[in-house]
Scaffold this motif. Structure first.
Motif, PDB file in Angstrom:
ATOM      1  N   PHE A  43      -9.994  -9.542   5.558  1.00 51.02           N
ATOM      2  CA  PHE A  43      -8.776  -8.836   5.498  1.00 51.02           C
ATOM      3  C   PHE A  43      -8.117  -8.948   6.802  1.00 51.02           C
ATOM      4  O   PHE A  43      -8.464  -9.060   8.034  1.00 51.02           O
ATOM      5  CB  PHE A  43      -9.378  -7.047   5.605  1.00 51.02           C
ATOM      6  N   LYS A  45      -3.806  -7.900   8.227  1.00 51.04           N
ATOM      7  CA  LYS A  45      -2.641  -7.243   8.271  1.00 51.04           C
ATOM      8  C   LYS A  45      -1.318  -8.112   8.068  1.00 51.04           C
ATOM      9  O   LYS A  45      -1.711  -9.347   8.671  1.00 51.04           O
ATOM     10  CB  LYS A  45      -2.273  -6.152   9.335  1.00 51.04           C
ATOM     11  N   ILE A  50       1.028  -6.934  -0.612  1.00 51.77           N
ATOM     12  CA  ILE A  50      -0.565  -7.182  -1.201  1.00 51.77           C
ATOM     13  C   ILE A  50      -0.749  -8.551  -1.659  1.00 51.77           C
ATOM     14  O   ILE A  50      -0.473  -8.776  -2.453  1.00 51.77           O
ATOM     15  CB  ILE A  50      -0.998  -6.025  -2.085  1.00 51.77           C
ATOM     16  N   ALA A  71      -6.151  -1.659  -3.086  1.00 52.32           N
ATOM     17  CA  ALA A  71      -5.000  -1.703  -2.225  1.00 52.32           C
ATOM     18  C   ALA A  71      -3.764  -0.994  -2.679  1.00 52.32           C
ATOM     19  O   ALA A  71      -3.163  -0.348  -1.683  1.00 52.32           O
ATOM     20  CB  ALA A  71      -4.879  -3.278  -2.056  1.00 52.32           C
ATOM     21  N   GLU A  72      -3.568  -1.190  -3.897  1.00 52.05           N
ATOM     22  CA  GLU A  72      -2.300  -0.250  -4.319  1.00 52.05           C
ATOM     23  C   GLU A  72      -2.617   1.248  -4.463  1.00 52.05           C
ATOM     24  O   GLU A  72      -1.837   2.088  -3.972  1.00 52.05           O
ATOM     25  CB  GLU A  72      -2.052  -0.563  -5.815  1.00 52.05           C
ATOM     26  N   ARG A  75      -2.079   2.068  -0.746  1.00 47.68           N
ATOM     27  CA  ARG A  75      -0.479   2.138  -0.357  1.00 47.68           C
ATOM     28  C   ARG A  75       0.142   3.269  -1.022  1.00 47.68           C
ATOM     29  O   ARG A  75       1.085   3.929  -0.217  1.00 47.68           O
ATOM     30  CB  ARG A  75       0.001   0.692  -1.099  1.00 47.68           C
ATOM     31  N   TRP A  82       0.671   3.103   6.031  1.00 48.48           N
ATOM     32  CA  TRP A  82       0.563   1.655   5.428  1.00 48.48           C
ATOM     33  C   TRP A  82       1.738   1.104   6.178  1.00 48.48           C
ATOM     34  O   TRP A  82       2.766   1.025   5.391  1.00 48.48           O
ATOM     35  CB  TRP A  82       0.719   1.842   3.790  1.00 48.48           C
ATOM     36  N   VAL A  86      -0.943  -6.385   3.410  1.00 48.20           N
ATOM     37  CA  VAL A  86      -2.505  -6.960   3.786  1.00 48.20           C
ATOM     38  C   VAL A  86      -2.699  -8.058   3.076  1.00 48.20           C
ATOM     39  O   VAL A  86      -2.366  -8.449   1.813  1.00 48.20           O
ATOM     40  CB  VAL A  86      -3.526  -5.736   3.334  1.00 48.20           C
ATOM     41  N   ILE A  88      -5.848 -10.320   1.707  1.00 52.07           N
ATOM     42  CA  ILE A  88      -7.420 -10.169   1.438  1.00 52.07           C
ATOM     43  C   ILE A  88      -7.757 -11.454   0.796  1.00 52.07           C
ATOM     44  O   ILE A  88      -7.260 -12.081  -0.418  1.00 52.07           O
ATOM     45  CB  ILE A  88      -7.709  -9.050   0.340  1.00 52.07           C
ATOM     46  N   THR A 110     -13.278  -3.203  -0.121  1.00 59.19           N
ATOM     47  CA  THR A 110     -11.948  -2.912   0.447  1.00 59.19           C
ATOM     48  C   THR A 110     -11.621  -1.546   0.895  1.00 59.19           C
ATOM     49  O   THR A 110     -10.997  -1.430   1.483  1.00 59.19           O
ATOM     50  CB  THR A 110     -10.959  -3.587  -1.102  1.00 59.19           C
ATOM     51  N   LEU A 114     -10.187  -1.413   4.443  1.00 62.07           N
ATOM     52  CA  LEU A 114      -8.596  -0.909   4.596  1.00 62.07           C
ATOM     53  C   LEU A 114      -8.774   0.486   5.410  1.00 62.07           C
ATOM     54  O   LEU A 114      -7.803   0.542   6.052  1.00 62.07           O
ATOM     55  CB  LEU A 114      -8.198  -0.710   3.174  1.00 62.07           C
TER      56      LEU A 114
END
Length: 294
Positions: A43, A45, A50, A71-72, A75, A82, A86, A88, A110, A114
């Motif tokens: 991971f 930034k 994404i 991830a969504e 966010r 956020w 990111v 991944i 994740t 995160l």
């Protein structure tokens, strides 16, 4: 900051399907156990977006992948934190759609990663809430180890770790649809008559004895109709000295419990000539392992 997280696979030492729920899911009772076979996720930034990639070309990197869903979700849930995006990257070792929670453990990795990457410091309960929205096995994978899992997978009771035990995994070629297996179970399957508490008691009193005979997966009888090689792999493993051989999850992976590393190597050698994806693993007491590099 870069985070590398190991995401361990799981097997079902016992899996019973109790009933179909009104929401379309099924109530289960299962003893889930993490094993040392793992994916590794990196991971980092980025400035925006994404971006998910993998070294396995057969792994979806769109919203079909639970990692993208997590991830969504982050966010949308935490827009104030956020800042940017990111990247991944998934280094995939766990076979896909094989009954080993490969997608679920990546999703759990994740969630935890995160939370750290974006300095959210989420509690276990907050992470579990996200896990329940994403997939049925994700809640277990957050902590892993040994656990009693109920409901549709969201009710997780941690149990004491088992002694280190050698496990050989053999994945029959082909991807299994969990939904189709459960739908078929509704037509032809039968719940187990084994009491889960009796199984747990025997698991700790005689893990080298009677509990091997009690290991059971009621979905096995369904999946074996599509993948008869499951029966052949089980028979071969037992013939070579495995203490138990049972299908994991909705399949088609068979896990074989072995009394020693030497015995695991013998079982591995026998199965490797019949199946491509065979792994020597052992039980582990966690679901994830995170390393932060600044």
């Amino acid at each position: 900051m870069r985070i590398i997280t190991k995401a361990y696979a799981k097997i079902n030492l016992f899996l019973n399907v109790l009933r179909k729920r009104l929401d379309g899911y099924h109530d289960i009772e299962s003893i889930m156990q993490s094993v040392s076979l793992h994916d590794q996720l990196l991971f980092e930034k980025t400035e925006e977006g994404i971006f998910v990639s993998s070294d396995n070309g057969g792994l979806p990197t769109c919203e079909k992948n639970l990692v993208v869903k997590v991830a969504e979700s982050f966010r949308k849930r935490y827009p104030q934190k956020w800042d940017g995006g990111v990247s991944i990257h998934i280094m995939k070792n766990i076979p896909i759609s094989a009954g080993l929670a490969g997608g679920s453990t990546d999703a759990a990795a994740t969630i935890v990663s995160l939370s750290r990457l974006f300095d959210l410091n989420l509690s276990y309960e907050e992470m579990k809430e996200i896990a329940e929205d994403v997939g049925c096995d994700v809640a277990f994978c957050l902590r892993g180890g040994t656990a009693l899992v109920r409901g549709k997978g969201e009710v997780v009771t941690q149990l004491d770790p088992l002694p280190k035990t050698w496990i050989v995994l053999a994945t029959i070629p082909g991807e299994v649809s969990t939904k189709e297996v459960y739908d078929r179970f509704d037509q032809i399957g039968h719940p187990s008559t084994t009491d889960i508490h009796t199984f747990i008691e025997d698991m700790y009193q005689s893990f080298n004895g009677r509990v091997y005979q009690e290991m059971e997966n009621v979905l096995e009888g369904v999946t074996v109709t599509q993948y008869p090689a499951i029966r052949e792999i089980k028979s071969l493993a037992l013939k070579k000295g495995a203490a138990a051989a049972v299908m994991s999850g909705s399949g088609p992976t068979v896990f074989c419990v072995c009394s020693s590393l030497k015995k695991a190597q013998e079982v591995y050698g026998a199965l490797a000539s019949h199946v491509k994806d065979v792994f020597i693993t052992s039980t582990v007491d966690r679901g994830l392992e995170m390393e932060v590099m600044k």
